[in-house]
Design an enzyme around this catalytic site. Structure first.
Site, short mmCIF file in Angstrom:
data_model
loop_
_atom_site.label_atom_id
_atom_site.label_comp_id
_atom_site.label_asym_id
_atom_site.label_seq_id
_atom_site.Cartn_x
_atom_site.Cartn_y
_atom_site.Cartn_z
N LYS A 196 -24.71 56.63 38.12
CA LYS A 196 -24.77 57.98 39.08
C LYS A 196 -24.87 57.34 40.36
CE LYS A 196 -23.59 61.41 35.97
NZ LYS A 196 -23.64 60.69 34.70
C1 LIG Z 1 -22.72 60.77 33.97
C2 LIG Z 1 -22.95 60.04 33.20
C3 LIG Z 1 -22.05 58.95 31.80
C4 LIG Z 1 -20.80 59.97 32.29
O1 LIG Z 1 -20.08 59.57 32.92
P1 LIG Z 1 -19.01 60.98 33.49
O2 LIG Z 1 -18.45 60.64 34.49
O3 LIG Z 1 -19.06 61.68 33.44
O4 LIG Z 1 -17.14 60.31 32.76
C5 LIG Z 1 -22.29 57.86 31.06
N1 LIG Z 1 -23.68 57.54 30.90
C6 LIG Z 1 -24.44 58.51 31.84
C7 LIG Z 1 -25.61 57.20 31.01
C8 LIG Z 1 -24.62 58.95 32.90
O5 LIG Z 1 -25.55 59.37 33.61
#
Ligand SMILES: *Cc1c(COP(=O)(O)O)cnc(C)c1O
Length: 471
Positions: A113
Site C-alpha cells: 500500500k
Molecule cells: C491490502 C492488502 C492486500 C489486498 O489488496 P487489494 O488491493 O485490497 O486487493 C493484499 N496483501 C496485503 C499485504 C495488503 O495489505
C-alpha cells in the site's frame, strides 16, 4: 483525460477534481473515459527508465491538469531508494524457473500500500496548497491501510490524519508502527470496540454533512483512482524486469482483497501491456474466486467473513470490483447500476454465469482465480523457505500457491509480494518455529513512546476530538 462514473454519471471531471473525492455523486467509482494505448515503440522507450520516470510517463497519460514539470517532480520526490530501499524500487527475483517475486513491500510500512499511498501524500499536499485548502482524513484500520496512510501523510502541510483502530486488536508490531509516530498532524484513536465499530463511526461522521463540510473530512480508501493509477506503474516495471524484449507476454498473480491491486493490472493490460493471465489469489474469503469460477458475485455477511492468517485479504465484498464489471459489461452504466443497486441491493448477490459477458472475463480479459487455506499458507511458507531459502509473508504465500496452478510454458509468472513476513510474525513462527528477520529500522519499535488517544465507540466522541484538534 476526463473521468466518468461506473454508474452512468458522465459529467466530465479532471484528475484533480476526483483526487480528493471518494465515490462519485451517483455512488459509482471513477474511471478514465478511455485507456490510453501504449505500443511497442513506447514500451521500448520506457524499458530502461528509472522507476520515478516510468511513473511520470504512465501518470502523465491520465493527468493533464498538473503541469508536467510539477508531476515529474512529485514522482521523483516519491519514488526514491531512500524511501523504498533499492534503486529498482520494485526489484524482481527469480524463485524457480520462470516464477518471480516482485517486491512491493520495501516502503515505510512494509506492505504494498506504500507504493500508492506515498504518492497520494505528495499529490494531496501539492493540490491542497494550490487550492489554499485543508483536509482532515478520517479512517478506520485493522492494520495495513492506516499505517500506510499515516506514513504517507506525516508532516504534510494542509493534511491531518485521524485514524481509528480497534483498541488492543492490532498486532503489537502494527500498533508500534502507528502509535510511535510523533508528528503533530497524525492522530491515533484507539476505539473501545472492534473494526466494524470503527467503520461505523467513520460512516456516521461522513454522513453528518454539516460536520463533514465544516471540518473538511476526507478519506484515503482503496477506491481512490489516484491510488489505483499509482499501482499501474509496477506492472510495467515488473514486465520489463521479467522480459528481455517487448514482444513476450508475462502473467501476474495478485493476492487480492478489495480488488484494488489486481484492478491496476487490468488497467495495465487494457493499455496494451502484454499480460497473458491475471491470477486473482484469495484466502478463505473467496468472494472473488467464486465469481471468476462461477459468475456469481455474492457479498458475505459479517458472520460469513473469516478471520484468517492473511488478514489484509479478509473482505466481505470487493470494493474495487465494480470497476472491472463496468468494463466487462462493455461500459454499460445502466446495466451496471441494475446489478449493483438492484440485484445486489436486494438479494446480496448477482449472477453473470449465463451472461455472454462472463465468458469474456477469462478469454478477453485474462482473469483466472484460486483460493488458499491456512494449511496451504503454512505449506507454501515452509516449502519456499526450505527449497529457496526465501521467507515470504502469508499474503504472498496465497499468491504463490495460486500462481503454480496457472503456469504456461514460456510465459514468465510474476507473483506480487504484498507484505514482508515480519508484519505477520505469528504465522511465520507457526510455520517455521522462529521469528522472521526484522529490518533494522524496526528493531525495538515496541519500546518507543506511544501517541494514541483512547475513546469510546461513539461517533460523538470522535467528532469532539476532531473539532478540538483542528486549529
Ligand atoms: C491490502 C492488502 C492486500 C489486498 O489488496 P487489494 O488491493 O485490497 O486487493 C493484499 N496483501 C496485503 C499485504 C495488503 O495489505
Amino acid at each position: 483525460m476526463r473521468y466518468l462514473s461506473t454508474r452512468g454519471d458522465a459529467t466530465p471531471r479532471k484528475f484533480c477534481d476526483i483526487l480528493l473525492e471518494g465515490l462519485a455523486p451517483d455512488g459509482g467509482l471513477y474511471l478514465p473515459e478511455r485507456y490510453p494505448q501504449v505500443d511497442a515503440a513506447t514500451l521500448a522507450k520506457w524499458r530502461n527508465l528509472p522507476y520515478h520516470e516510468l511513473a511520470f510517463e504512465v501518470l502523465s497519460l491520465y493527468i493533464d491538469d498538473i503541469p508536467p514539470a510539477d508531476l515529474k517532480a512529485l514522482c521523483a520526490k516519491t519514488y526514491t531508494a531512500e524511501v523504498f530501499g533499492t534503486e529498482e524500487i520494485v526489484p524482481l527475483r527469480e524463485l524457480e524457473d520462470g516464477v518471480y517475486l516482485e517486491a512491493l513491500s520495501n516502503g515505510p510500512t512494509l506492505a504494498f500500500k506504500d507504493m500508492a499511498m506515498q504518492l497520494l501524500g505528495n499529490l494531496f499536499e501539492y493540490e491542497l496548497a494550490r487550492r489554499g485548502e485543508e483536509l482532515n482524513i478520517l479512517g478506520a484500520t485493522s492494520g495495513d491501510t492506516g499505517s500506510a496512510a499515516e506514513y504517507a501523510m506525516r508532516g504534510k502541510h494542509g493534511v491531518r490524519v485521524f485514524m481509528t483502530s480497534p483498541e488492543g486488536r492490532m498486532s503489537p508490531f502494527q500498533q508500534a508502527q502507528m502509535f510511535s509516530l510523533q508528528d503533530a498532524n497524525i492522530h491515533n484513536i484507539a476505539v473501545a470496540g472492534v473494526f466494524d465499530d470503527c467503520q461505523d463511526i467513520v460512516k456516521a461522521v461522513s454522513n453528518d454533512l454539516d460536520f463533514k463540510r465544516k471540518y473538511k473530512i476526507g478519506t484515503v480508501n482503496s477506491i481512490n483512482w489516484a491510488r489505483l493509477l499509482a499501482q499501474v506503474v509496477y506492472y510495467f516495471a515488473g514486465y520489463f524486469q521479467a522480459t528481455a524484449n517487448n514482444g513476450k507476454p508475462v502473467s501476474f498473480t495478485v493476492p487480492s482483497g478489495n480488488f484494488g491491486n489486481v484492478c491496476a493490472g487490468h488497467v495495465a493490460r487494457m493499455m496494451g501491456l502484454p499480460i497473458h493471465t491475471l491470477v486473482v489469489a484469495t484466502n478463505e474469503n473467496d468472494v472473488l474466486d467464486e465469481f471468476f469460477r462461477t459468475g456469481v458475485y455474492r457479498v458475505r455477511s459479517a458472520a460469513d467473513t473469516h478471520e484468517t492468517s492473511s488478514p489484509s485479504m479478509d473482505i466481505s465484498k470487493a470494493s474495487n470490483f465494480e470497476r472491472f464489471v463496468f468494463d466487462l459489461l462493455g461500459r454499460d452504466g445502466a446495466k451496471l447500476r441494475g446489478l449493483f443497486e438492484g440485484e445486489l441491493g436486494k438479494a446480496g448477490r448477482f449472477d453473470l454465469g449465463k451472461d455472454a459477458a462472463f465468458a469474456q472475463a477469462a478469454e478477453r480479459f485474462g482473469f483466472r482465480s484460486s483460493r488458499s487455506t491456512h494449511a496451504d499458507r503454512l505449506d507454501t511458507i515452509r516449502d519456499t523457505d526450505k527449497r529457496f531459502a526465501t521467507l515470504i509473508d502469508t499474503h504472498t504465500a496465497d499468491g504463490l500457491k495460486a500462481a503454480r496452478e496457472f503456469l504456461t510454458p514460456g510465459v514468465p509468472m510474476v507473483v506480487l509480494e504484498t507484505a514482508l513476513p515480519i508484519k505477520f510474525a505469528e504465522t511465520i513462527v507457526e510455520a517455521l518455529g522462529h521469528e522472521p528477520d526484522r529490518p533494522k529500522r524496526f528493531v525495538g519499535i515496541e519500546d518507543l513512546p506511544k501517541r494514541v488517544t483512547s475513546l469510546p465507540a461513539d461517533a460523538g466522541a470522535v467528532k469532539a476530538y476532531i473539532a478540538a484538534h483542528c486549529d
